[in-house]
Write an enzyme that holds these catalytic residues in place. Structure first.
Site, PDB file in Angstrom:
ATOM      1  N   HIS A 185      -1.766   3.601  -8.408  1.00 56.05           N
ATOM      2  CA  HIS A 185      -2.217   2.740  -9.504  1.00 56.05           C
ATOM      3  C   HIS A 185      -1.983   3.432 -10.837  1.00 56.05           C
ATOM      4  O   HIS A 185      -1.921   4.652 -10.922  1.00 56.05           O
ATOM      5  CB  HIS A 185      -3.691   2.348  -9.349  1.00 56.05           C
ATOM      6  CG  HIS A 185      -4.654   3.491  -9.302  1.00 56.05           C
ATOM      7  ND1 HIS A 185      -4.813   4.302  -8.200  1.00 56.05           N
ATOM      8  CD2 HIS A 185      -5.525   3.955 -10.227  1.00 56.05           C
ATOM      9  CE1 HIS A 185      -5.734   5.208  -8.436  1.00 56.05           C
ATOM     10  NE2 HIS A 185      -6.182   5.024  -9.678  1.00 56.05           N
ATOM     11  N   ASN A 241      -2.963   9.193 -11.917  1.00 53.32           N
ATOM     12  CA  ASN A 241      -3.573  10.395 -11.353  1.00 53.32           C
ATOM     13  C   ASN A 241      -3.046  10.569  -9.938  1.00 53.32           C
ATOM     14  O   ASN A 241      -3.044   9.619  -9.155  1.00 53.32           O
ATOM     15  CB  ASN A 241      -5.098  10.255 -11.332  1.00 53.32           C
ATOM     16  CG  ASN A 241      -5.666  10.050 -12.716  1.00 53.32           C
ATOM     17  OD1 ASN A 241      -5.239  10.674 -13.662  1.00 53.32           O
ATOM     18  ND2 ASN A 241      -6.624   9.150 -12.824  1.00 53.32           N
ATOM     19  N   HIS A 296      -3.274   3.370 -14.913  1.00 48.95           N
ATOM     20  CA  HIS A 296      -4.275   2.962 -15.895  1.00 48.95           C
ATOM     21  C   HIS A 296      -3.555   2.680 -17.206  1.00 48.95           C
ATOM     22  O   HIS A 296      -2.731   3.491 -17.641  1.00 48.95           O
ATOM     23  CB  HIS A 296      -5.278   4.091 -16.162  1.00 48.95           C
ATOM     24  CG  HIS A 296      -6.071   4.518 -14.980  1.00 48.95           C
ATOM     25  ND1 HIS A 296      -7.381   4.131 -14.789  1.00 48.95           N
ATOM     26  CD2 HIS A 296      -5.757   5.319 -13.925  1.00 48.95           C
ATOM     27  CE1 HIS A 296      -7.840   4.679 -13.668  1.00 48.95           C
ATOM     28  NE2 HIS A 296      -6.869   5.404 -13.125  1.00 48.95           N
ATOM     29  N   HIS A 302       0.841  -1.191   0.000  1.00 50.11           N
ATOM     30  CA  HIS A 302       0.000   0.000   0.000  1.00 50.11           C
ATOM     31  C   HIS A 302       0.882   1.248   0.000  1.00 50.11           C
ATOM     32  O   HIS A 302       1.607   1.515   0.950  1.00 50.11           O
ATOM     33  CB  HIS A 302      -0.945   0.037   1.202  1.00 50.11           C
ATOM     34  CG  HIS A 302      -1.864   1.213   1.156  1.00 50.11           C
ATOM     35  ND1 HIS A 302      -3.057   1.190   0.476  1.00 50.11           N
ATOM     36  CD2 HIS A 302      -1.729   2.457   1.658  1.00 50.11           C
ATOM     37  CE1 HIS A 302      -3.630   2.375   0.574  1.00 50.11           C
ATOM     38  NE2 HIS A 302      -2.838   3.166   1.287  1.00 50.11           N
TER      39      HIS A 302
END
Length: 114
Positions: A100, A87, A102, A46
């Site tokens: 993350h 982002n 995309h 995380h």
């Protein structure tokens, strides 16, 4: 983190269409796809955003991009083109506080994105 949706996906508490998984990362189809191919790649560790990366996370990011190159080949979008997006922060459009990326492809992606 117990309330993180991506951590729940990693822990298989929430189902997902996994396209790749190893000991460091997971890649799965985005449930709100914005292109014919829309895959999210997340570290299993995380990390809330790029702003929270530590020096030790450099190899993890390198691994993510290595796997992205394999995924786009497997999905048949390597030659036609694709986009990799991260982002970061509220104004950057980050809606999940877990690092993350995309991967979008399978159609003509316009610019600017939004």
């Amino acid at each position: 983190m117990s309330d993180c949706i991506f951590c729940k996906i990693i822990n298989k508490e929430i189902p997902s269409e996994i396209v790749y998984e190893d000991e460091l990362i997971m890649a799965f189809n985005d449930i709100e796809a914005k292109a014919p191919v829309h895959i999210l790649i997340i570290p299993k560790k995380h990390i809330s955003s790029l702003n929270k990366m530590e020096d030790e996370d450099g190899e993890l990011i390198s691994h993510i991009f290595k796997i992205i190159s394999e995924i786009v080949k497997e999905k048949g979008i390597k030659e036609s083109g694709y986009r990799v997006v991260n982002n970061c922060g509220e104004n950057g459009g980050q809606t999940v506080d877990h690092l993350h990326f995309h991967v979008l492809g399978g159609r003509n992606l316009t610019w600017p994105p939004g």
